[in-house]
Design a protein around this motif. Sequence first.
Motif, PDB file in Angstrom:
ATOM      1  N   ARG A  13      57.586   4.618 -12.638  1.00 48.50           N
ATOM      2  CA  ARG A  13      58.936   4.073 -12.584  1.00 48.50           C
ATOM      3  C   ARG A  13      59.925   5.038 -13.220  1.00 48.50           C
ATOM      4  NH1 ARG A  13      56.998  -1.339 -15.514  1.00 48.50           N
ATOM      5  NH2 ARG A  13      56.105   0.345 -16.760  1.00 48.50           N
ATOM      6  N   ILE A  14      61.192   4.812 -12.937  1.00 49.64           N
ATOM      7  CA  ILE A  14      62.243   5.608 -13.562  1.00 49.64           C
ATOM      8  C   ILE A  14      62.133   5.481 -15.081  1.00 49.64           C
ATOM      9  CG2 ILE A  14      64.740   5.787 -13.888  1.00 49.64           C
ATOM     10  CD1 ILE A  14      65.050   4.889 -10.971  1.00 49.64           C
ATOM     11  N   GLY A  15      62.155   6.596 -15.764  1.00 52.39           N
ATOM     12  CA  GLY A  15      62.040   6.620 -17.216  1.00 52.39           C
ATOM     13  C   GLY A  15      60.639   6.877 -17.722  1.00 52.39           C
ATOM     14  N   ASP A  16      59.642   6.753 -16.832  1.00 46.48           N
ATOM     15  CA  ASP A  16      58.263   7.038 -17.234  1.00 46.48           C
ATOM     16  C   ASP A  16      58.039   8.542 -17.380  1.00 46.48           C
ATOM     17  OD1 ASP A  16      57.689   4.353 -17.078  1.00 46.48           O
ATOM     18  OD2 ASP A  16      56.465   4.495 -15.261  1.00 46.48           O
ATOM     19  N   ASP A  17      57.049   8.897 -18.214  1.00 52.18           N
ATOM     20  CA  ASP A  17      56.576  10.274 -18.207  1.00 52.18           C
ATOM     21  C   ASP A  17      55.924  10.550 -16.855  1.00 52.18           C
ATOM     22  OD1 ASP A  17      57.316  10.787 -20.863  1.00 52.18           O
ATOM     23  OD2 ASP A  17      55.416  10.015 -21.633  1.00 52.18           O
ATOM     24  N   ALA A  18      56.196  11.701 -16.297  1.00 55.26           N
ATOM     25  CA  ALA A  18      55.570  12.063 -15.021  1.00 55.26           C
ATOM     26  C   ALA A  18      54.072  12.227 -15.242  1.00 55.26           C
ATOM     27  CB  ALA A  18      56.176  13.348 -14.480  1.00 55.26           C
ATOM     28  N   PRO A  19      53.229  11.519 -14.505  1.00 54.20           N
ATOM     29  CA  PRO A  19      51.777  11.649 -14.692  1.00 54.20           C
ATOM     30  C   PRO A  19      51.314  13.097 -14.510  1.00 54.20           C
ATOM     31  CG  PRO A  19      52.282   9.739 -13.331  1.00 54.20           C
ATOM     32  CD  PRO A  19      53.564  10.497 -13.490  1.00 54.20           C
ATOM     33  N   LEU A 116      48.241   8.542  -7.903  1.00 50.92           N
ATOM     34  CA  LEU A 116      48.838   8.615  -9.232  1.00 50.92           C
ATOM     35  C   LEU A 116      50.339   8.376  -9.184  1.00 50.92           C
ATOM     36  CD1 LEU A 116      47.670   9.269 -12.068  1.00 50.92           C
ATOM     37  CD2 LEU A 116      48.289  11.656 -11.666  1.00 50.92           C
ATOM     38  N   TYR A 117      50.980   8.838  -8.113  1.00 53.94           N
ATOM     39  CA  TYR A 117      52.433   8.725  -7.983  1.00 53.94           C
ATOM     40  C   TYR A 117      52.870   7.626  -7.007  1.00 53.94           C
ATOM     41  CZ  TYR A 117      53.595  12.728 -10.884  1.00 53.94           C
ATOM     42  OH  TYR A 117      53.779  13.561 -11.961  1.00 53.94           O
ATOM     43  N   GLY A 118      51.951   6.799  -6.548  1.00 55.56           N
ATOM     44  CA  GLY A 118      52.335   5.718  -5.650  1.00 55.56           C
ATOM     45  C   GLY A 118      52.799   6.191  -4.296  1.00 55.56           C
ATOM     46  N   MET A 119      52.350   7.368  -3.883  1.00 55.57           N
ATOM     47  CA  MET A 119      52.751   7.916  -2.584  1.00 55.57           C
ATOM     48  C   MET A 119      51.933   7.332  -1.430  1.00 55.57           C
ATOM     49  SD  MET A 119      52.968  11.896  -3.711  1.00 55.57           S
ATOM     50  CE  MET A 119      54.273  12.564  -4.741  1.00 55.57           C
ATOM     51  N   LEU A 120      50.777   6.768  -1.765  1.00 57.95           N
ATOM     52  CA  LEU A 120      49.909   6.178  -0.751  1.00 57.95           C
ATOM     53  C   LEU A 120      50.143   4.674  -0.785  1.00 57.95           C
ATOM     54  CD1 LEU A 120      47.682   7.058   1.280  1.00 57.95           C
ATOM     55  CD2 LEU A 120      46.026   6.366  -0.462  1.00 57.95           C
ATOM     56  N   GLN A 121      50.789   4.150   0.238  1.00 57.84           N
ATOM     57  CA  GLN A 121      51.166   2.739   0.278  1.00 57.84           C
ATOM     58  C   GLN A 121      50.461   2.082   1.464  1.00 57.84           C
ATOM     59  OE1 GLN A 121      55.390   2.200  -0.339  1.00 57.84           O
ATOM     60  NE2 GLN A 121      55.446   3.805  -1.894  1.00 57.84           N
ATOM     61  N   PRO A 122      49.425   1.273   1.188  1.00 58.53           N
ATOM     62  CA  PRO A 122      48.515   0.796   2.224  1.00 58.53           C
ATOM     63  C   PRO A 122      49.172   0.042   3.371  1.00 58.53           C
ATOM     64  CG  PRO A 122      47.573   0.436   0.059  1.00 58.53           C
ATOM     65  CD  PRO A 122      48.975   0.903  -0.168  1.00 58.53           C
ATOM     66  N   ASN A 123      50.254  -0.675   3.116  1.00 55.83           N
ATOM     67  CA  ASN A 123      50.894  -1.409   4.210  1.00 55.83           C
ATOM     68  C   ASN A 123      51.634  -0.485   5.174  1.00 55.83           C
ATOM     69  OD1 ASN A 123      49.971  -3.911   3.383  1.00 55.83           O
ATOM     70  ND2 ASN A 123      51.745  -4.287   2.071  1.00 55.83           N
ATOM     71  N   GLU A 124      51.835   0.768   4.756  1.00 54.11           N
ATOM     72  CA  GLU A 124      52.428   1.775   5.636  1.00 54.11           C
ATOM     73  C   GLU A 124      51.334   2.643   6.255  1.00 54.11           C
ATOM     74  OE1 GLU A 124      55.741   4.020   7.376  1.00 54.11           O
ATOM     75  OE2 GLU A 124      55.391   1.977   6.673  1.00 54.11           O
ATOM     76  N   ASP A 137      62.876  15.589 -14.877  1.00 56.53           N
ATOM     77  CA  ASP A 137      63.712  16.466 -15.702  1.00 56.53           C
ATOM     78  C   ASP A 137      62.857  17.440 -16.525  1.00 56.53           C
ATOM     79  OD1 ASP A 137      62.841  15.180 -18.064  1.00 56.53           O
ATOM     80  OD2 ASP A 137      64.623  13.891 -18.184  1.00 56.53           O
ATOM     81  N   PRO A 138      63.489  18.359 -17.250  1.00 57.19           N
ATOM     82  CA  PRO A 138      62.716  19.361 -18.001  1.00 57.19           C
ATOM     83  C   PRO A 138      61.799  18.783 -19.073  1.00 57.19           C
ATOM     84  CG  PRO A 138      64.964  20.130 -17.675  1.00 57.19           C
ATOM     85  CD  PRO A 138      64.927  18.705 -17.226  1.00 57.19           C
ATOM     86  N   LYS A 139      62.044  17.541 -19.490  1.00 55.15           N
ATOM     87  CA  LYS A 139      61.154  16.876 -20.444  1.00 55.15           C
ATOM     88  C   LYS A 139      60.012  16.156 -19.738  1.00 55.15           C
ATOM     89  CE  LYS A 139      64.815  16.244 -23.891  1.00 55.15           C
ATOM     90  NZ  LYS A 139      65.595  15.251 -24.686  1.00 55.15           N
ATOM     91  N   LYS A 140      59.906  16.341 -18.432  1.00 57.69           N
ATOM     92  CA  LYS A 140      58.873  15.720 -17.600  1.00 57.69           C
ATOM     93  C   LYS A 140      59.007  14.194 -17.550  1.00 57.69           C
ATOM     94  CE  LYS A 140      56.603  19.348 -16.030  1.00 57.69           C
ATOM     95  NZ  LYS A 140      57.544  20.421 -16.314  1.00 57.69           N
ATOM     96  N   LYS A 141      60.265  13.724 -17.579  1.00 53.24           N
ATOM     97  CA  LYS A 141      60.576  12.317 -17.373  1.00 53.24           C
ATOM     98  C   LYS A 141      61.006  12.104 -15.926  1.00 53.24           C
ATOM     99  CE  LYS A 141      60.389  10.517 -21.650  1.00 53.24           C
ATOM    100  NZ  LYS A 141      59.554   9.346 -22.014  1.00 53.24           N
ATOM    101  N   ILE A 142      60.531  11.026 -15.330  1.00 51.14           N
ATOM    102  CA  ILE A 142      60.958  10.681 -13.975  1.00 51.14           C
ATOM    103  C   ILE A 142      62.348  10.072 -14.055  1.00 51.14           C
ATOM    104  CG2 ILE A 142      60.517   9.207 -11.980  1.00 51.14           C
ATOM    105  CD1 ILE A 142      57.521   9.387 -12.696  1.00 51.14           C
ATOM    106  N   ARG A 143      63.293  10.653 -13.326  1.00 49.90           N
ATOM    107  CA  ARG A 143      64.682  10.219 -13.427  1.00 49.90           C
ATOM    108  C   ARG A 143      65.178   9.478 -12.194  1.00 49.90           C
ATOM    109  NH1 ARG A 143      67.538  13.105 -17.133  1.00 49.90           N
ATOM    110  NH2 ARG A 143      69.175  11.580 -16.620  1.00 49.90           N
TER     111      ARG A 143
END
Length: 218
Positions: A13-19, A116-124, A137-143
């Motif tokens: 989600r937005i604000g999470d550390d990027a896995p 890991l990033y939710g790119m695989l969405q089974p209903n699609e 961002d440079p701090k590896k936060k998902i923005r």
Amino acid sequence: MEEQILNPTMMPRIGDDAPDFTAVTTKGQVTFSEFAKDKWVVMFSHPADFTPVCTTEMSGFATRKAEFDELNTELIGLSIDSIHAHLAWVDNVRKNTGVYFDFPIIADLDMKVSKLYGMLQPNESQTAAVRAVFFIDPKKKIRLIMYYPLNVGRNMDEIIRVLKALQTTDKFGVALPLNWTPGEKVIVPPPKTLDEMDARIKDDSLEKVDFYLAKKTL
């Protein structure tokens, strides 16, 4: 930064550390926590190599790479294809169009990064990554996150616009209105105390609808 194992039903989600992850790419092995130090990252997935919509999109990223470079941003792509398919596709597009995908593309055959990033969405689709875009961002936060279905291509102007918007809000501590583009007025954060409200009301340097909605030129 250790690799994370997420519940497959969970999505970053937005604000999470990027896995974090380590993966084979067209530019060699990449460990994400070590990738693009002190830079922004735009990570994007496509459903499959040698497909028409994906070819237009990847070409769009490639032809505008200089703009991302100017914005201190690295590109990294992904699909659930082998490294051999990636290399053949990159070579094929370069031969046929002159466009070179000069950025790493992750070979995610085991679907580890996609899940890991939710790119695989089974209903699609059970076996192809949707058209996801992650702004990190440079701090590896998902923005910011964008998701598109398999049959609709992304808008490169919008991808670059929101990247500039995120960098502008960070640099100047402002918010941005509907349809903002660089050079337009920005929104000054609203006051949080009565004293700040009174000062805002008296401030003639701002374009004000009221004390809670005021704009200025950077």
